[in-house]
Design an enzyme around this catalytic site. Structure first.
Site, short mmCIF file in Angstrom:
data_model
loop_
_atom_site.label_atom_id
_atom_site.label_comp_id
_atom_site.label_asym_id
_atom_site.label_seq_id
_atom_site.Cartn_x
_atom_site.Cartn_y
_atom_site.Cartn_z
CG ASN A 160 -1.94 -1.40 1.14
OD1 ASN A 160 -3.05 -1.03 0.69
ND2 ASN A 160 -1.71 -2.42 1.64
CD GLU A 161 4.26 1.78 -3.10
OE1 GLU A 161 5.18 1.99 -1.93
OE2 GLU A 161 5.28 0.37 -3.62
#
Length: 636
Positions: A160-161
């Protein structure tokens, strides 16, 4: 989450600090064991969310040990992995399927139907349905009981950037450039890193009943500080965990370095002013008020949370002079000790002189990169300097260099009329292998050997330039490294035996070792562990009483001024000599195969850090130098 402990008043996530990653990992494994056993009592399934990467490997090793030695059964366990690169073959070296099998699943009694890992072989049209099914399977089992996490430099959890939302679910995402750079070593080039991945969402993670986020090493200290003490923001997805009712952050001392209670404990409450803490605080205050040590006033101390130091040990000028003298006494142009001189205020002993010096270099260039100026100074002063290259460094050589050296050997044999048929066969074999080599494929044994020889010849050239006889170069080729992959084997008794034998053979008065634990590939940490365990074996030998161990840094970070115990000034001429020694490592010049996240060449990093240390000493009011190499003594 409110925190009523004054010491942890800045922390928005409960955080436990352990002495090292091993102790921390054992604690996490015990939490998982306790969950499994509790579920077994009630004939229920323990549902685990698992992570990959270097962070959880020791946790898995401990769980395997518990299974094999204590009989811990995983028959009632179901697992869901956080993520997988896309696309990705399950048997690829970089596959998280392969990772989990190698580190955990192949060694325990878990049922294969209870293992769930995102599928990197899906057709794009199948992904949405798969992700929805993944979520439904977790829900059907009652949700994740424990989710373990690492954390990336971007603050990502799973993949999850930055920009991921708190409500996000399992999905296909595009990888951030920083994440791809950090993964480049596993794929032998950033170009080979997949641009996408399948990942659980932040919302999926937060739905877990308990979350344990782990981080080891100085390289994670800044992002841990943001995650634990920063504001909630989608630019640091880990901060969303601050809204989770049962999250625990577990870190080693190095990863905790930027937390307020560790970095500046005087800001959270009364302190016990040890010599170490006093020096740390004064150096911090100098930076804060932009003054040299001897110009700091009582008001400066009072206005920055250090009034109790002045009350106990002041006034300011008394504390200032003491710290100034301590730092002044770290400076020496004689790293091996100065003969016929008063050494009562010098970091190294006068006798014996000359000394036998053993410099350990994790890779074949760390010696000159990290302490090349000091190495040259030791040689110039007449000490018997040995360099021990702990690993071959063979994975960090481009394939083109192999072809170039094989071609040279072939042409050399032709030029001098030597029998070259075997060489031609090897040349063809190597060319064919490289031509058909897939991204990230492990080199053949012949190519690994040639790459090792390339690095060995460069190391010999560098020490020859520094004035060290070739017979004082020791190529240890520690077995833990020789996998042909970035992922190495655990440190073995054979690694320690080789290290013990070499130290015992030389019986040095000084040992220099890499304490640069931010090396993203972990080799420095393993090599230091080998030395420490070898010294543990040897420490009762009579001659070891006279052996001092100095830790250097340089390629990835530098010692902070308040920690430095020996500062060796480097003149412009010596800095130029150091640079020339580094340049002898031609395979690492211009663009090393594994540069890490720092785009500068290694010689540039080293010079910038050496100059920065000198500038900090200057700013503290000490003598002004071109550059300084710094060392901390390890007391065993």
């Amino acid at each position: 989450m409110l925190n009523n402990d004054p010491e942890r008043q800045f922390e928005k996530l409960p955080t436990a600090i352990f002495a090292d990653a091993q102790q921390a990992s054992i604690s996490v494994a015990q939490s998982i064991r306790d969950l499994i056993l509790e579920k077994q009592k009630h004939n229920k399934t323990a549902v685990l969310g698992l992570a990959t990467g270097s962070t959880p490997t020791r946790v898995y090793e401990e769980l395997v040990r518990m299974h094999q030695e204590e009989g811990l059964s995983f028959a009632n366990v179901a697992t869901f992995n956080l993520d997988e690169y896309y696309p990705m073959q399950p048997d690829s070296l970089q596959s998280y399927v392969r990772f989990m099998n190698e580190y955990l699943f192949d060694h325990i009694d878990i049922k294969r139907e209870n293992i769930h890992i995102p599928d990197g072989l899906l057709d794009v049209s199948e992904i949405n349905a798969f992700c929805q099914s993944y979520e439904e399977k977790i829900t059907k089992l009652g949700g994740l009981d424990i989710q373990i996490l690492g954390i990336g430099r971007t603050g990502h959890i799973g993949f999850n950037e930055p920009g991921s939302q708190a409500s996000s679910r399992t999905r296909l995402i595009s990888l951030d450039k920083i994440t791809r750079v950090d993964a480049a070593s596993d794929f032998f080039s950033e170009e080979n890193v997949p641009r996408r991945a399948l990942t659980m969402g932040v919302g999926t993670i937060i739905d877990a009943k308990k979350v344990i986020l782990m981080a080891w090493g100085e390289g994670k200290s800044r992002i841990i500080h943001k995650a634990v003490e920063g504001e909630i923001t989608d630019m640091v997805p880990a901060t969303f965990l601050q809204n989770h009712p049962d999250t625990l952050v577990i870190v080693d001392e190095a990863a905790a370095a930027e937390l307020t209670r560790v970095k500046t404990p005087w800001l959270v409450g009364p302190c016990e002013w040890t010599d170490t803490l006093r020096r740390k605080a004064v150096v911090w205050l100098c930076r804060k008020v932009n003054k040299p040590i001897l110009k700091i006033t009582d008001e400066d101390y009072n206005e920055h949370g250090m009034s109790d130091l002045i009350t106990e040990q002041g006034p300011a000028n008394k504390v200032n002079i003491k710290i100034f003298n301590e730092l002044q006494h770290t400076i020496t142009g004689w790293p091996g000790g100065k003969p016929n001189a008063d050494d009562s205020h010098r970091p190294e002993r006068m006798v014996p002189f000359p000394k036998r010096v053993l410099i350990f270099s994790p890779h074949p260039d760390d010696d000159v990169i990290s302490m090349g100026g000091t190495l040259i100074r030791l040689v110039d002063h007449g000490h018997e300097v040995h360099v021990a290259y702990q690993t071959s460094g063979n994975i960090a050589v481009f394939d083109d260099d192999v072809v170039r050296f094989v071609d040279f050997n072939l042409d050399f044999n032709k030029e001098f009329g030597l029998d070259n048929e075997p060489v031609e066969e090897i040349n063809k074999s190597i060319r064919d292998f490289i031509l058909n080599k897939t991204p990230g494929q492990v080199d053949s044994p012949d190519i690994q050997k040639i790459k090792g020889l390339i690095r060995r010849s460069e190391a010999k050239s560098a020490i020859r330039y520094c004035g060290i006889p070739q017979e004082r170069a020791h190529f240890m080729d520690l077995p833990f490294y020789e996998t042909g992959r970035v992922r190495k084997k655990p440190l073995s008794e054979e690694d320690i035996r080789i290290t013990v034998d070499l130290i015992n053979k030389i019986r040095p008065h000084q040992i220099y070792a890499a304490g640069d634990l931010s090396d993203p590939h972990g080799t420095h940490r393993v090599c230091l562990n080998a030395i420490m365990r070898a010294i543990e074996v040897l420490k009762d030998q009579d001659w070891m009483v006279n052996c001092w161990v100095w830790l250097y840094r340089g390629a990835w970070q530098e010692w902070e001024a308040d920690k430095i115990e020996m500062a060796v000034p480097i003149s412009p001429l010596e800095l130029d000599r150091k640079r020339r020694a580094i340049f002898k490592h031609q395979s690492q010049k211009d663009r090393p195969l594994f540069p890490g996240h720092d785009s500068r060449e290694f010689w540039q990093r080293a010079e910038d850090r050496n100059r920065a240390t000198a500038m900090e000493y200057d700013a503290l009011g000490l003598a002004e130098y071109e550059a300084i190499e710094a060392f901390v003594r390890w007391h065993f």
